[in-house]
Scaffold this motif. Structure first.
Motif, PDB file in Angstrom:
ATOM      1  N   UNK A 226       0.843  -0.951   0.011  1.00 27.40           N
ATOM      2  CA  UNK A 226       0.064  -0.159   0.213  1.00 27.40           C
ATOM      3  C   UNK A 226       0.918   1.463   0.132  1.00 27.40           C
ATOM      4  N   UNK A 227       1.820   0.671   0.584  1.00 24.53           N
ATOM      5  CA  UNK A 227       2.603   2.816   0.815  1.00 24.53           C
ATOM      6  C   UNK A 227       3.246   3.202  -0.505  1.00 24.53           C
ATOM      7  N   UNK A 228       3.802   1.839  -1.534  1.00 24.12           N
ATOM      8  CA  UNK A 228       4.143   2.229  -2.971  1.00 24.12           C
ATOM      9  C   UNK A 228       2.947   2.646  -3.400  1.00 24.12           C
ATOM     10  N   UNK A 229       1.732   2.722  -3.576  1.00 26.54           N
ATOM     11  CA  UNK A 229       0.283   2.624  -4.304  1.00 26.54           C
ATOM     12  C   UNK A 229      -0.195   4.422  -3.987  1.00 26.54           C
ATOM     13  N   UNK A 230       0.412   5.119  -5.066  1.00 26.06           N
ATOM     14  CA  UNK A 230      -0.322   6.499  -4.477  1.00 26.06           C
ATOM     15  C   UNK A 230      -0.934   7.152  -5.459  1.00 26.06           C
ATOM     16  N   UNK A 231      -1.128   5.855  -7.169  1.00 26.41           N
ATOM     17  CA  UNK A 231      -2.367   6.437  -8.333  1.00 26.41           C
ATOM     18  C   UNK A 231      -2.846   4.972  -8.657  1.00 26.41           C
ATOM     19  N   UNK A 232      -3.736   5.632  -9.607  1.00 27.12           N
ATOM     20  CA  UNK A 232      -3.666   4.376 -10.730  1.00 27.12           C
ATOM     21  C   UNK A 232      -3.671   3.635 -10.964  1.00 27.12           C
ATOM     22  N   UNK A 237      -0.164  -1.076 -11.844  1.00 22.32           N
ATOM     23  CA  UNK A 237       0.885  -2.358 -12.514  1.00 22.32           C
ATOM     24  C   UNK A 237       1.601  -3.078 -11.041  1.00 22.32           C
ATOM     25  N   UNK A 238       1.145  -2.628  -9.650  1.00 18.03           N
ATOM     26  CA  UNK A 238       1.406  -3.643  -8.752  1.00 18.03           C
ATOM     27  C   UNK A 238       0.286  -5.123  -8.945  1.00 18.03           C
ATOM     28  N   UNK A 239      -1.137  -4.926  -9.769  1.00 20.97           N
ATOM     29  CA  UNK A 239      -1.717  -6.043 -10.151  1.00 20.97           C
ATOM     30  C   UNK A 239      -1.509  -6.757 -11.600  1.00 20.97           C
ATOM     31  N   UNK A 240      -0.728  -5.791 -12.441  1.00 18.73           N
ATOM     32  CA  UNK A 240       0.549  -6.503 -12.935  1.00 18.73           C
ATOM     33  C   UNK A 240       1.315  -7.743 -12.671  1.00 18.73           C
ATOM     34  N   UNK A 241       1.789  -6.622 -11.895  1.00 20.76           N
ATOM     35  CA  UNK A 241       3.103  -7.719 -11.479  1.00 20.76           C
ATOM     36  C   UNK A 241       2.675  -8.786 -10.012  1.00 20.76           C
TER      37      UNK A 241
END
Length: 387
Positions: A226-232, A237-241
Motif C-alpha cells: 500500500x505504501x508504494x501505491x499513490x495512483x491508479x 502496475x502492482x496488479x500486473x506484477x
C-alpha cells in the motif's frame, strides 16, 4: 517436452475443490480449426487395425480442419447428434480417420486411452515357463480401465457454467484439490468457446473424482504494498506484477509435472504442417503421470492438447508392464531390476490385475513362498528354526 509457447497463463478461478486456469493466445492459429460432432448415449465400438476392438462411452468426436498454404481454415461449428433409438451400439473404424480432404475425425482422449491399453497388449514375447497358455495365446485381452464422466466429478458442471472465458482464451488447465486433472488446448478462441461446455462430458480418473469430493482448493492471495501505491497507474502496475508472479508460480510449480517430456510419443496422422501424436508417460511411481494427445506444428509448438491424469493404480500397472517388456518378460530378471524377489513380483502382478497371465501353479508357489517366509520371521526379525 510439451511446448506451450504462445500460450499465457491468466488468473485462476475456483469453485469448491476445482481450480480452472485459463490459457490465452495473443495470436490464434488460423490455419487449423477444431469442431465437435456430438454422439448419443449408446456405447461405441472401434475396430482397430490389429483386429482388436476398443469399447467405451464416447460422447463426441473432434474434427480437425486445416489448410495446406497457411490461409485461414473454415470453422464448421459444433454439430449435435441425436441418440439412435434403434441402434444399441455405434461402430467406428479407427481412432483417427480422414473425413474429407484436409479434414480428420478423431476420438479425443480415447485416442490416448487406447494407446495406454495397447501397452504390451500382446503379452509375453517369449514362452517362459511361468506364463499361462492363455497369456501366450491372447496376451492381455481383455484389458480394462475405468474412468469417471465429468458429470460425476463434484462441482465440475457448475464450475464450467460460471467460468468467465477470457478474450483470446484457447485453453484450460483443470485442478481438483490443486492436483492437475487435465489440460485442454485448442488452436483458436472460437473453437474454445464452442468446446468449453463439453469438458463436462470428458473422462477423468478416480484420483480426480476423489479429490473433488474431499480436498478444497487453497487460496493464493496476492500482496500489494500500500505504501508504494499513490495512483491508479501504481495500482494497475502492482496488479500486473501480482498476476505475473502467479503465472510464474503456476507454470514452474503447479504445471511442472505436465510439461516434462513424454516417455513415448507415437505419430498418428500428418496434417500439412501439423502432426497429431499421442503420448505415454514414464510411469514414475509417486509422481504425476499423464497420457494424452496433441497436435503440434513443425517447430513443436502445441496447437491442440488433451490429457488424462493416471491414478496411482494405473501408474503401477503401466510400470509393471513396461519393466516386464524391457526385460523380455523374464520374471527373474524383472524382479532383479525392481530389487524385489520373484515371488513378490508375482504377487504385485496379481494385485495389479494381471494374475491371470501366470500359470496357477506358479502363482500358488509364489504365494506359498511368501507365506513361508512370513511364518519363519519373528517380530524382532530373527528367523525361526525349521519346524
Amino acid at each position: 517436452m510439451i511446448d506451450l509457447t504462445g500460450l499465457e497463463t491468466r488468473p485462476a478461478q475456483t469453485w469448491g475443490a476445482l481450480r480452472l486456469v485459463p490459457l490465452v493466445r495473443r495470436a490464434p492459429i488460423e490455419d487449423l480449426r477444431l469442431h465437435a460432432k456430438v454422439y448419443g448415449d449408446e456405447p461405441t465400438v472401434v475396430a482397430l487395425p490389429d483386429r482388436s476392438l476398443y469399447t467405451a462411452y464416447v460422447p463426441h468426436a473432434f474434427v480437425a480442419s486445416w489448410t495446406g498454404d497457411g490461409t485461414p481454415a473454415a470453422a464448421y461449428g459444433t454439430q449435435l447428434g441425436q441418440p439412435l433409438r434403434h441402434v444399441p451400439i455405434r461402430i467406428r473404424h479407427r481412432m483417427a480417420r480422414r473425413a474429407d480432404k484436409n479434414r480428420l475425425r478423431f476420438l479425443p482422449l480415447h485416442l490416448a486411452m487406447e494407446g495406454f491399453l495397447a501397452l504390451c497388449f500382446g503379452g509375453p514375447e517369449l514362452a517362459w515357463e511361468e506364463w499361462s497358455r492363455e497369456s501366450l495365446r491372447h496376451g492381455l485381452s481383455p484389458r480394462i480401465e475405468e474412468a469417471y464422466s465429468g458429470a460425476e466429478v463434484r462441482g465440475l458442471e457448475d464450475a464450467l457454467k460460471v467460468f468467465e472465458i477470457h478474450p483470446g482464451q484457447c485453453g484450460l488447465l483443470l485442478y481438483a484439490g490443486d492436483t492437475l486433472a487435465s489440460a485442454f488446448v485448442v488452436p483458436h478462441p472460437e473453437d474454445y468457446r464452442a468446446l468449453h461446455p463439453m469438458l463436462v462430458r470428458d473422462m477423468y480418473g478416480d484420483l480426480i473424482h476423489e479429490y473433488a469430493l474431499w480436498y478444497p482448493a487453497r487460496d493464493f492471495t496476492g500482496t500489494l504494498d500500500a505504501a508504494a501505491i499513490s495512483s491508479l497507474a501504481d495500482l494497475r502496475a502492482a496488479a500486473v506484477r501480482v498476476e505475473r508472479e502467479w503465472a510464474g508460480f503456476h507454470d514452474s510449480v503447479m504445471a511442472a509435472g505436465l510439461l516434462r517430456a513424454p516417455e513415448r510419443v507415437q505419430e498418428i496422422y500428418r496434417m500439412g504442417r501439423f502432426t497429431l501424436n499421442r503420448f505415454l508417460p514414464a510411469f514414475e511411481r509417486k509422481a504425476e503421470n499423464h497420457i494424452g494427445e496433441m497436435i503440434s506444428d513443425g517447430a513443436g509448438r502445441t496447437a491442440y492438447l488433451k490429457t488424462f491424469r493416471l491414478s496411482e493404480a494405473q501408474v503401477r500397472r503401466g510400470h509393471l508392464l513396461s519393466e516386464l517388456a524391457a526385460h523380455g518378460w523374464h520374471m527373474g530378471e524383472t524382479a532383479a531390476a525392481l530389487r524385489i524377489s520373484e515371488p513378490l513380483l508375482g504377487m504385485r502382478l496379481r494385485r495389479a490385475g494381471f494374475g491371470h497371465l501366470l500359470r496357477q501353479d506358479v502363482l500358488d508357489g509364489y504365494r506359498k513362498a511368501l507365506n513361508d517366509g512370513t511364518r519363519r520371521t519373528r517380530r524382532g526379525g530373527a528367523a525361526s528354526p525349521p519346524a
